[in-house]
Enzyme design. Structure first.
Site, PDB file in Angstrom:
ATOM      1  N   LYS A  67       0.825  -1.210   0.000  1.00  0.00           N
ATOM      2  CA  LYS A  67       0.000   0.000   0.000  1.00  0.00           C
ATOM      3  C   LYS A  67       0.859   1.259   0.000  1.00  0.00           C
ATOM      4  O   LYS A  67       0.597   2.206  -0.748  1.00  0.00           O
ATOM      5  CB  LYS A  67      -0.922  -0.005   1.223  1.00  0.00           C
ATOM      6  CG  LYS A  67      -2.002  -1.068   1.187  1.00  0.00           C
ATOM      7  CD  LYS A  67      -2.794  -1.085   2.496  1.00  0.00           C
ATOM      8  CE  LYS A  67      -3.856  -2.157   2.496  1.00  0.00           C
ATOM      9  NZ  LYS A  67      -4.621  -2.197   3.773  1.00  0.00           N
ATOM     10  N   ALA A  86      -1.037   1.193   6.586  1.00  0.00           N
ATOM     11  CA  ALA A  86      -1.148   0.199   7.653  1.00  0.00           C
ATOM     12  C   ALA A  86      -2.146  -0.873   7.245  1.00  0.00           C
ATOM     13  O   ALA A  86      -3.045  -0.629   6.436  1.00  0.00           O
ATOM     14  CB  ALA A  86      -1.579   0.856   8.963  1.00  0.00           C
ATOM     15  N   ASP A  87      -1.977  -2.046   7.834  1.00  0.00           N
ATOM     16  CA  ASP A  87      -2.949  -3.116   7.642  1.00  0.00           C
ATOM     17  C   ASP A  87      -3.038  -3.916   8.942  1.00  0.00           C
ATOM     18  O   ASP A  87      -2.016  -4.304   9.509  1.00  0.00           O
ATOM     19  CB  ASP A  87      -2.551  -4.039   6.498  1.00  0.00           C
ATOM     20  CG  ASP A  87      -3.698  -4.958   6.106  1.00  0.00           C
ATOM     21  OD1 ASP A  87      -4.545  -4.522   5.310  1.00  0.00           O
ATOM     22  OD2 ASP A  87      -3.771  -6.093   6.616  1.00  0.00           O
ATOM     23  N   THR A  88      -4.261  -4.122   9.420  1.00  0.00           N
ATOM     24  CA  THR A  88      -4.477  -4.814  10.681  1.00  0.00           C
ATOM     25  C   THR A  88      -5.089  -6.185  10.421  1.00  0.00           C
ATOM     26  O   THR A  88      -6.063  -6.307   9.676  1.00  0.00           O
ATOM     27  CB  THR A  88      -5.394  -3.991  11.605  1.00  0.00           C
ATOM     28  OG1 THR A  88      -4.774  -2.719  11.848  1.00  0.00           O
ATOM     29  CG2 THR A  88      -5.619  -4.700  12.928  1.00  0.00           C
ATOM     30  N   GLY A 138       0.632  -4.168  10.537  1.00  0.00           N
ATOM     31  CA  GLY A 138       1.824  -3.828   9.776  1.00  0.00           C
ATOM     32  C   GLY A 138       1.763  -2.344   9.437  1.00  0.00           C
ATOM     33  O   GLY A 138       0.720  -1.848   8.998  1.00  0.00           O
TER      34      GLY A 138
END
Length: 219
Positions: free
Chosen positions: A68, A84-86, A121
């Site tokens: 991203k 970000a990625d959760t 992340g």
């Protein structure tokens, strides 16, 4: 391309590099606002988030955040890009984002009475193209839930679009028996780690907040 201007810049935005948030999540915008930052632009990357074969939860969160950030940074030369990625992980399993009630119900049935981990992340691309990456882990234990409680939670719609089928900052807080690690990480953005990365990229949230106070007092 889905690019949206932020509602308004933070007071000291003129004193920092442009900040692009590569996420459409209102929760991430709210978390940044807690440390006095409003992105100059919201530009979600909109990538395929399907896990790779045998990909573990922390690796998945790391890979997606990096992808991203790289995609959005290519569209905004000279800006700082935060992505970000959760991911909610149950052992080696990656639980999906709940886009329908059946998915949310299955996730809650798996999580109730058990410990799970939430990984976010975070990837940051600086104005000079330098990259920073982190993955932050928190642990959450849900109490045992009755079928009726799960049905009631599903009826609220609070689960919609949430990783693992719940939002800890909402009604699902009623289910949490114990939590270890960063709360903001479970919400979607680990603020301690993010603020450190932003500071390295020339955006010092605490210094900007202090400067804004000094300016308001002087005026």
């Amino acid at each position: 391309m889905n690019i949206r201007a932020a509602a308004s810049p933070d007071i000291s935005g003129k004193d920092r590099p442009r900040l692009i948030l590569a996420s459409g999540s209102p929760r991430r915008r709210e978390l940044l606002a807690q440390i006095g930052l409003v992105p100059d632009m919201i530009d979600p990357a909109d990538i395929d988030e399907t896990p790779l074969k045998d990909e573990l939860p922390p690796a998945h969160a790391t890979r997606l955040s990096r992808e991203k950030a790289a995609i959005v940074a290519a569209r905004h030369a000279g800006a700082v890009v935060l992505a970000a990625d959760t991911v909610v992980g149950l052992g080696r399993r990656i639980l999906p984002k709940a886009d329908d009630a059946d998915t949310a119900r299955r996730c809650l049935a798996l999580l109730q009475g058990r410990r799970h981990r939430v990984y976010t992340g975070v990837a940051l691309v600086g104005a000079d193209g330098r990259c920073w990456n982190r993955v932050v882990e928190s642990q959450v234990i849900f109490r045992t839930l009755s079928p009726a409680e799960i049905d009631q939670y599903i009826a609220t719609g609070d689960w919609k679009g949430k990783a693992g089928g719940y939002a800890i900052q909402g009604l699902a807080s009623l289910f949490v028996r114990q939590m270890g690690g960063s709360y903001s990480n479970v919400v979607g953005l680990p603020l301690t780690e993010v603020s450190g990365m932003l500071r390295a990229a020339g955006i010092d949230a605490l210094a900007l907040a202090a400067a804004a106070v000094r300016t308001s007092v002087a005026d």
